[in-house]
Design a protein around this motif. Structure first.
Motif, PDB file in Angstrom:
ATOM      1  N   SER A  76       0.845  -1.168   0.049  1.00  0.00           N
ATOM      2  CA  SER A  76       0.168  -0.064   0.061  1.00  0.00           C
ATOM      3  C   SER A  76       0.860   1.155   0.027  1.00  0.00           C
ATOM      4  O   SER A  76       0.525   2.228  -0.530  1.00  0.00           O
ATOM      5  CB  SER A  76      -0.948  -0.144   1.198  1.00  0.00           C
ATOM      6  OG  SER A  76      -0.271  -0.144   2.303  1.00  0.00           O
ATOM      7  N   ALA A 107       2.623   1.470  -3.308  1.00  0.00           N
ATOM      8  CA  ALA A 107       1.561   2.178  -4.397  1.00  0.00           C
ATOM      9  C   ALA A 107       1.217   3.581  -4.346  1.00  0.00           C
ATOM     10  O   ALA A 107       1.045   4.243  -5.201  1.00  0.00           O
ATOM     11  CB  ALA A 107       0.253   1.259  -4.362  1.00  0.00           C
ATOM     12  N   GLU A 108       0.983   4.035  -3.039  1.00  0.00           N
ATOM     13  CA  GLU A 108       0.797   5.317  -2.733  1.00  0.00           C
ATOM     14  C   GLU A 108       1.902   6.303  -3.178  1.00  0.00           C
ATOM     15  O   GLU A 108       1.571   7.397  -3.574  1.00  0.00           O
ATOM     16  CB  GLU A 108       0.718   5.591  -1.337  1.00  0.00           C
ATOM     17  CG  GLU A 108       0.507   6.962  -0.884  1.00  0.00           C
ATOM     18  CD  GLU A 108       0.117   6.954   0.592  1.00  0.00           C
ATOM     19  OE1 GLU A 108       0.609   8.046   1.454  1.00  0.00           O
ATOM     20  OE2 GLU A 108      -0.276   6.055   1.336  1.00  0.00           O
ATOM     21  N   ARG A 130       1.971   6.200  -7.173  1.00  0.00           N
ATOM     22  CA  ARG A 130       0.948   6.676  -7.815  1.00  0.00           C
ATOM     23  C   ARG A 130       0.856   8.175  -8.321  1.00  0.00           C
ATOM     24  O   ARG A 130       0.432   8.299  -9.641  1.00  0.00           O
ATOM     25  CB  ARG A 130      -0.140   7.134  -6.722  1.00  0.00           C
ATOM     26  CG  ARG A 130      -1.711   7.379  -7.439  1.00  0.00           C
ATOM     27  CD  ARG A 130      -2.836   7.093  -6.411  1.00  0.00           C
ATOM     28  NE  ARG A 130      -4.253   7.524  -7.029  1.00  0.00           N
ATOM     29  CZ  ARG A 130      -4.901   6.625  -7.689  1.00  0.00           C
ATOM     30  NH1 ARG A 130      -4.807   5.271  -7.585  1.00  0.00           N
ATOM     31  NH2 ARG A 130      -5.950   7.156  -8.036  1.00  0.00           N
ATOM     32  N   THR A 149      -6.043  -1.455 -13.746  1.00  0.00           N
ATOM     33  CA  THR A 149      -5.281  -0.680 -12.569  1.00  0.00           C
ATOM     34  C   THR A 149      -6.105  -0.021 -11.763  1.00  0.00           C
ATOM     35  O   THR A 149      -5.654   0.066 -10.240  1.00  0.00           O
ATOM     36  CB  THR A 149      -4.130   0.022 -13.370  1.00  0.00           C
ATOM     37  OG1 THR A 149      -3.199  -0.539 -14.085  1.00  0.00           O
ATOM     38  CG2 THR A 149      -3.287   0.907 -12.280  1.00  0.00           C
ATOM     39  N   PHE A 150      -7.105   0.617 -11.952  1.00  0.00           N
ATOM     40  CA  PHE A 150      -7.658   1.541 -11.037  1.00  0.00           C
ATOM     41  C   PHE A 150      -8.787   1.120 -10.477  1.00  0.00           C
ATOM     42  O   PHE A 150      -9.783   1.567  -9.742  1.00  0.00           O
ATOM     43  CB  PHE A 150      -8.163   2.798 -11.743  1.00  0.00           C
ATOM     44  CG  PHE A 150      -7.044   3.765 -12.118  1.00  0.00           C
ATOM     45  CD1 PHE A 150      -6.338   4.437 -11.027  1.00  0.00           C
ATOM     46  CD2 PHE A 150      -6.255   3.827 -13.334  1.00  0.00           C
ATOM     47  CE1 PHE A 150      -5.092   5.338 -11.353  1.00  0.00           C
ATOM     48  CE2 PHE A 150      -5.217   4.713 -13.477  1.00  0.00           C
ATOM     49  CZ  PHE A 150      -4.703   5.289 -12.468  1.00  0.00           C
ATOM     50  N   GLN A 157      -6.079  -1.708  -7.634  1.00  0.00           N
ATOM     51  CA  GLN A 157      -6.254  -0.397  -6.709  1.00  0.00           C
ATOM     52  C   GLN A 157      -6.907  -0.849  -5.371  1.00  0.00           C
ATOM     53  O   GLN A 157      -6.420  -0.838  -4.327  1.00  0.00           O
ATOM     54  CB  GLN A 157      -6.802   0.688  -7.281  1.00  0.00           C
ATOM     55  CG  GLN A 157      -7.145   1.805  -6.346  1.00  0.00           C
ATOM     56  CD  GLN A 157      -5.846   2.327  -5.898  1.00  0.00           C
ATOM     57  OE1 GLN A 157      -4.750   2.419  -6.665  1.00  0.00           O
ATOM     58  NE2 GLN A 157      -5.578   2.759  -4.725  1.00  0.00           N
ATOM     59  N   ARG A 212      -4.635  -1.373  -1.737  1.00  0.00           N
ATOM     60  CA  ARG A 212      -5.040  -0.565  -0.734  1.00  0.00           C
ATOM     61  C   ARG A 212      -5.056  -1.279   0.847  1.00  0.00           C
ATOM     62  O   ARG A 212      -4.826  -0.522   1.971  1.00  0.00           O
ATOM     63  CB  ARG A 212      -6.511  -0.091  -0.662  1.00  0.00           C
ATOM     64  CG  ARG A 212      -6.675   1.149  -1.638  1.00  0.00           C
ATOM     65  CD  ARG A 212      -7.901   1.734  -1.658  1.00  0.00           C
ATOM     66  NE  ARG A 212      -8.316   2.656  -2.708  1.00  0.00           N
ATOM     67  CZ  ARG A 212      -9.434   2.957  -3.428  1.00  0.00           C
ATOM     68  NH1 ARG A 212     -10.346   2.306  -3.034  1.00  0.00           N
ATOM     69  NH2 ARG A 212      -9.168   3.850  -4.241  1.00  0.00           N
TER      70      ARG A 212
END
Length: 159
Positions: free
Chosen positions: A63, A66-67, A70, A116-117, A121, A125
């Motif tokens: 997470s 990824a953050e 992004r 991806t979204f 995602q 998360r």
């Protein structure tokens, strides 16, 4: 000739479209920036997907990775749109629209963005959301989709 190719030809032939008959130097700059922003996307995607596959940065939660990746992904996508649209709308539109690799690139891009979204995602998360194999599958599918976009983009040059 692909369905609708006459429509694209008409758009590029009208007065507003001919204004986008880009000088060679501008076309080269747009193509270079397009490629660089593709690399931004690839790096942002790969760092997360490789972590999902268990191949790197194991001490960090996915997470967090990824953050931090992004903004690179989002700005890469913005750069792709900002350079890809003028390249497409230029007189090259008639050449690209009828090219099978262009169509496949657009389908793969839509699939990669949606994957991806949404699926990816949701998984990144919450680090506990999926087991190791589920995370690895999501990472592998993501890499395959985004690789397909890049490969088909390169495939447009060979017709």
């Amino acid at each position: 000739s692909a369905p609708g190719s006459a429509r694209v030809h008409w758009k590029s032939a009208r007065p507003g479209g001919t204004a986008l008959n880009l000088p060679v130097w501008l076309s080269a700059v747009l193509q270079a920036v397009h490629l660089l922003t593709l690399v931004m996307i690839a790096c942002a995607v790969l760092v997360v997907d490789l972590r999902l596959l268990g191949l790197g940065l194991r001490r960090l939660p996915v997470s967090r990775i990824a953050e931090e990746a992004r903004p690179w992904l989002v700005w890469g996508l913005v750069g792709q749109a900002a350079t890809g649209l003028p390249l497409f709308v230029s007189l090259a539109a008639t050449r690209y629209y009828g090219h099978p690799a262009f169509h496949l690139k657009m389908y793969l891009l839509a699939a990669a963005l949606a994957f991806t979204f949404t699926i990816r995602q949701r998984l990144v998360r919450d680090d506990r959301r999926s087991g190791r194999y589920g995370a690895a599958l999501v990472g592998a599918v993501s890499i395959a989709l985004w690789s397909g976009v890049g490969i088909m983009g390169k495939g447009i040059a060979y017709y």
